[in-house]
Each structure stands twice: as structure tokens, then as C-alpha cells.
Design a protein around this motif. Structure first.
Motif, short mmCIF file in Angstrom:
data_model
loop_
_atom_site.label_atom_id
_atom_site.label_comp_id
_atom_site.label_asym_id
_atom_site.label_seq_id
_atom_site.Cartn_x
_atom_site.Cartn_y
_atom_site.Cartn_z
N LEU A 223 11.84 -4.48 -6.91
CA LEU A 223 10.87 -4.90 -8.27
C LEU A 223 9.95 -5.97 -8.15
O LEU A 223 8.84 -6.05 -8.47
CB LEU A 223 11.65 -4.98 -9.54
CG LEU A 223 11.10 -5.06 -10.84
CD1 LEU A 223 10.31 -3.69 -11.22
CD2 LEU A 223 12.02 -5.46 -12.05
N PHE A 242 8.52 0.62 -7.94
CA PHE A 242 8.73 0.47 -9.47
C PHE A 242 9.54 1.70 -10.21
O PHE A 242 10.42 1.26 -10.89
CB PHE A 242 7.28 0.32 -10.18
CG PHE A 242 6.53 -0.73 -10.36
CD1 PHE A 242 7.35 -2.01 -10.85
CD2 PHE A 242 5.16 -1.03 -9.91
CE1 PHE A 242 6.83 -3.11 -11.15
CE2 PHE A 242 4.69 -2.26 -10.15
CZ PHE A 242 5.34 -3.17 -10.58
N SER A 245 13.30 1.28 -8.69
CA SER A 245 14.20 0.05 -8.49
C SER A 245 15.34 0.07 -9.55
O SER A 245 15.24 1.14 -10.48
CB SER A 245 13.15 -1.12 -9.06
OG SER A 245 12.64 -0.87 -10.36
N SER A 248 14.45 -0.48 -13.26
CA SER A 248 13.73 0.99 -13.90
C SER A 248 14.62 2.01 -14.08
O SER A 248 14.55 2.71 -15.10
CB SER A 248 12.54 1.21 -12.98
OG SER A 248 11.81 2.35 -13.45
#
Length: 292
Positions: A223, A242, A245, A248
Motif C-alpha cells: 500500500l 492497491f 494489499s 484493501s
């Protein structure tokens, strides 16, 4: 000068009436035989041993205690502040405000997972453990089961308490059954599996500080790297970092996403299970083929 009386030869003490006969079969040969019934070691014995170890060391109390404080503290404080300020959160899932406490608490689970096995290498206790239980696969299995069940239970209970507080205090539509399940049981399974991945890395690295550093990097580094990728040539890599990760993926259990896309629903759990399975397989192979 008097001669001392001759001493009687040593005789094996008689067997207790209720002692198993096979434990005294060597008495006639002058050999010691324990009156305690003997049986072959089982996985249950290894589980009892690992449970005794994990609940009797201070690191367990401190790491799980901080985990509870972080999840409860952030979850309840957020609910109180939003309730006091009368914030409009109609477009945001109620239970999503427990995400920040769980993300910080995951560092505690990572630490405990690594120390569950790596600390024994640091102190040399692993030699005693493997002497008492020569089956290395059984030792690692027992550690994994005890650790997973402990962290899953505590995480699920605490996240359920936070979800109940937030659902009661915040305005907006009531969470659905699936939202409840993902924000409590789903999060508990994901965090416990992440801790199991940490245990596998600890078995592979055999060094507490090194393994913890690696796991923190696994959680936060993708991230952080994505935040500093500004060129168009790295756009696809940035999006992948993104989406996949761990922050997330964890936010997906709350119906949100740090990257705005990527795995949703129960998808992150299957990804984490796959990665952890490969790491545990490597830990089993390494433990069987490497000297302690």
C-alpha cells in the motif's frame, strides 16, 4: 570390634494392587519399571502441551490484550464521536468503522504468530520440544491449531461486540445478515489466517525480529509503495498493489475498499488461505529437513 550385620540385598518393591501388570514385568530382572501407565504420544498430547505453553507466557497476554484494546477502543470511540457529531453516514456501511481497530490489531496477531514458534528457536526450547515430541509435523500442527483457534475466537468475539455497539449507536439502515457475518466471523477467520501465515514465516526464518519485520512489510509495504507510484507506466502495478494489499482485502469484509476495486465479499479470505497454505507447506518441509 564388632562386625556389622550383613545388609539384605536390594529387592524391587512390590507392585501396587491397582498398577497395570505390564509395567512391572521387568521386576524379576532387577530393572525399574514405572507404575504410571504408558501410552504412545498423540496429537492430543501435543495440543495440550502447546495450549499450556501459549497460555502461560506473558507475550500472549500482552499481545492479545493490546489487540482487544485496539479493536474495542477504536470501534467504540468512533461510534461515540459519530453519534455525538450527528454525522451523516447513510452512504457508508455502519460496521465499516471497525476496520481501523482491526487493521492495527492485526500487528498484534502477527507478532504473536511469529513468537509462537520463533521464540523457541531463540531460547533453545525447540530442542526440548522436539525431544519430547520427535514428530516435527505433529508439533507444528499442534501449534497451528492452538494458535488459530485462540486468535479466531478472541477476534470474532471482540469484533462482534464492536459491531453490536456501532449498530446500536449509529443511525442508518440496519446491517444485513451477510454484512454481520463478514464483519465478525469473516474478519476473525481472515485475521487468524494472517496470524497463521506469520507462524509459518516464523518457522521458516527462525528469528523473531526478522520474521515480524517481514510480516509487517507484507501488510503495509504494498500500500505504501502504491501511494508513491505517480508515472503512467506504473499505473497497472499501482492498481494491483492497491487492490491486493492486505488493508484493501481486509476492508472488503466491511463492504468498502481502500483501492476502490479488487476482491470483494469472501474473496480475500480464499486468497489468504491459498497463500498461507503454501507458506505452511514450506514450513513443514523445512522443519522436517533442517537441523534445529
Amino acid at each position: 570390634m564388632t562386625t556389622p550385620p550383613p545388609q539384605a540385598p536390594y529387592q524391587q518393591p512390590p507392585a501396587p494392587a491397582d498398577a497395570p501388570q505390564q509395567n512391572w514385568q521387568d521386576a524379576s530382572a532387577g530393572l525399574y519399571a514405572s507404575p504410571i501407565p504408558l501410552h504412545a504420544a498423540t496429537l492430543g498430547d501435543a495440543l495440550a502441551s502447546e495450549w499450556t505453553k501459549i497460555r502461560s507466557v506473558r507475550s500472549t497476554m500482552w499481545t492479545l490484550g493490546v489487540l482487544i484494546v485496539l479493536i474495542l477502543g477504536f470501534g467504540v470511540t468512533t461510534a461515540v464521536l459519530l453519534n455525538v457529531t450527528k454525522a451523516q453516514i447513510d452512504t457508508v456501511p455502519k460496521l465499516s468503522f471497525g476496520f481501523f481497530g482491526v487493521l492495527l490489531g492485526s500487528i498484534c496477531v502477527i507478532t504473536l504468530g511469529v513468537m509462537t514458534i520463533a521464540s523457541e528457536y531463540g531460547t533453545g526450547l525447540i530442542r526440548t520440544t522436539l525431544t519430547a515430541c520427535p514428530s516435527r509435523a505433529r508439533v507444528l500442527t499442534a501449534k497451528a491449531i492452538v494458535f488459530f483457534l485462540l486468535t479466531f475466537t478472541i477476534t470474532t468475539v471482540v469484533t462482534t461486540a464492536v459491531a453490536a455497539v456501532q449498530s446500536a449507536m449509529l443511525d442508518g439502515s440496519a446491517p444485513t445478515g451477510d454484512e454481520w457475518l463478514r464483519a465478525t466471523v469473516g474478519v476473525g477467520l481472515y485475521i487468524a489466517t494472517l496470524g497463521l501465515l506469520s507462524l509459518a514465516i516464523g518457522a521458516l526464518i527462525r528469528h523473531s525480529a526478522g520474521a515480524i519485520t517481514i510480516m509487517i512489510g507484507v501488510v503495509l509495504l504494498p500500500l505504501v509503495l502504491a501511494l508513491f507510484m505517480f508515472t503512467k507506466s506504473l499505473a497497472r502495478l499501482q492498481q494491483a498493489l492497491f487492490e491486493y494489499s492486505i488493508p484493501s482485502q481486509l476492508s472488503a469484509f466491511y463492504g468498502t475498499s481502500v483501492g476502490g476495486s479488487g476482491p470483494s465479499g469472501w474473496g480475500p479470505l480464499w486468497i489468504m488461505l491459498g497463500v498461507t497454505s503454501l507458506a505452511m507447506l514450506g514450513a513443514y518441509v523445512t522443519l522436517e529437513n533442517r537441523d534445529v
